[in-house]
Design a protein around this motif. Structure first.
Motif, short mmCIF file in Angstrom:
data_model
loop_
_atom_site.label_atom_id
_atom_site.label_comp_id
_atom_site.label_asym_id
_atom_site.label_seq_id
_atom_site.Cartn_x
_atom_site.Cartn_y
_atom_site.Cartn_z
N THR A 117 0.83 -1.20 0.00
CA THR A 117 0.00 0.00 0.00
C THR A 117 0.87 1.25 0.00
O THR A 117 2.04 1.22 0.37
N LEU A 126 -7.19 0.88 5.28
CA LEU A 126 -7.48 1.39 3.94
C LEU A 126 -8.68 2.32 4.00
O LEU A 126 -9.67 2.04 4.68
N VAL A 132 -8.39 -1.24 -4.93
CA VAL A 132 -7.49 -2.35 -4.64
C VAL A 132 -7.29 -3.19 -5.90
O VAL A 132 -8.26 -3.59 -6.55
N ASP A 172 -4.82 2.24 -4.26
CA ASP A 172 -4.48 2.42 -2.85
C ASP A 172 -3.71 1.22 -2.33
O ASP A 172 -2.96 1.33 -1.36
N ALA A 173 -3.94 0.05 -2.94
CA ALA A 173 -3.27 -1.18 -2.51
C ALA A 173 -3.30 -2.19 -3.64
O ALA A 173 -4.19 -2.16 -4.49
#
Length: 320
Positions: A117, A126, A132, A172-173
């Protein structure tokens, strides 16, 4: 005394950095065995491009078919162009072509999924609606079951490519198998691990499958020297579960088996297997755990329990 003639063993592998690294690690193990036992073998690596490597712009689940990362390699084995192949076990379908077998399953490394992340956030940290990246319906199903707010988007390519997309495509990840990062020596990039009770790993995740010809006794004897019986025992249960559900590698199925410290009354090894089947959107997640001493039986029992709860309907909807 006449010196034995060396046989050059040709090893087939995909051409990604991870595939080449783990193949090299297996060859190093085998070279050590050959040195210790004075065995007359050399090794040569042959790179093979698979269907799964060629199609990078589509979710794996939509490419269709089982064995997306192994079929061409297995054809080379059957044609005797290579002598054995190193696969990530999670890429291997349950049924192998006639004449081929798993010659060894070396000791498994960390089977968990992990998050990479921005800012080193954990899964719980998160932000609401986080984007994601994952190519796995299994991961998407389980993570959305806990966090329906997450936006899951397909991300394909090698490990480096997927990590780079954190910066280049606004993720974001990204979710990856921890084992691949460990094998590459990149474990410092891991932000957090996803516990197996939150996200059950893919069948065989963290383990390698070394496939060879049934009738090649020399290679079979050599590979057996790097087989890890405990890993093989656990993976057998996971693959039995996969086979009982007639599942491919790219559908929302997960299974994780561990050996118990306590043995059965007759002294047999015992294991615990947890298996899941989930809908791609995470709205339905079916999970069962079974214990036993027969890995084949344990896998079948867990699968049958999930079938009784509607697993077949979920798998049919996603093309399983």
């Amino acid at each position: 005394m006449k010196q034995a003639i060396k046989r050059t063993i040709v090893v087939g592998t995909r051409q990604s950095a991870l595939a080449l690294t783990q193949t090299g690690q297996v060859i190093e193990q085998l070279k050590a065995v050959c040195s210790e036992h004075n065995l007359p073998y050399d090794f040569e690596v042959r790179k093979i491009v698979t269907k799964g490597d060629r199609i990078l712009d589509v979710m794996l689940s939509k490419v269709g078919g089982k064995g997306l990362f192994v079929k061409e390699i297995e054809e080379s084995l059957l044609n005797k162009e290579i002598d054995f192949a190193v696969h990530s076990m999670k890429d291997m379908p349950y049924s192998l072509p006639e004449g081929l077998m798993n010659g060894a399953i070396p000791k498994r490394v960390d089977p968990r999924d992990c998050l990479i992340t921005n800012g080193g956030l954990t899964f719980d940290q998160l932000p609401e609606g986080a984007l994601v990246g994952t190519s796995s319906l299994r991961r998407a199903s389980q993570l959305k079951h806990i966090r329906p707010d997450l936006r899951m988007e397909s991300v394909r390519g090698n490990i480096d490519t997927r990590i780079r997309k954190l910066e280049t495509e606004g993720f974001d990840a990204v979710v990856l198998a921890a084992a691949g990062l460990y094998r590459m020596g990149w474990e410092d990039r891991i932000s957090s691990y996803v516990p197996v009770d939150v996200c059950v790993p893919a069948v065989g995740q963290g383990a390698l499958g070394i496939e060879c010809r049934v009738n090649d006794s020399g290679v079979r004897e050599l590979l057996d020297m790097i087989n890890d019986p405990e890993t093989a025992f656990a993976v057998q249960a996971e693959r039995s579960f996969l086979g009982a559900l007639n599942g491919g590698c790219q559908i929302p199925i997960g299974a994780h088996a561990t050996l118990l410290e306590e043995r059965a009354a007759d002294g047999s090894l015992q294991l615990s297997l947890t298996g899941i089947v989930g809908s791609p959107d995470g709205s339905v997640l079916l999970k069962e755990t079974r214990l036993g001493t027969d890995p084949q039986r344990v896998g079948i029992e867990a699968a049958e329990a999930l079938r009784a709860r509607g697993a077949d309907r979920i798998l049919a909807e996603v093309g399983g």
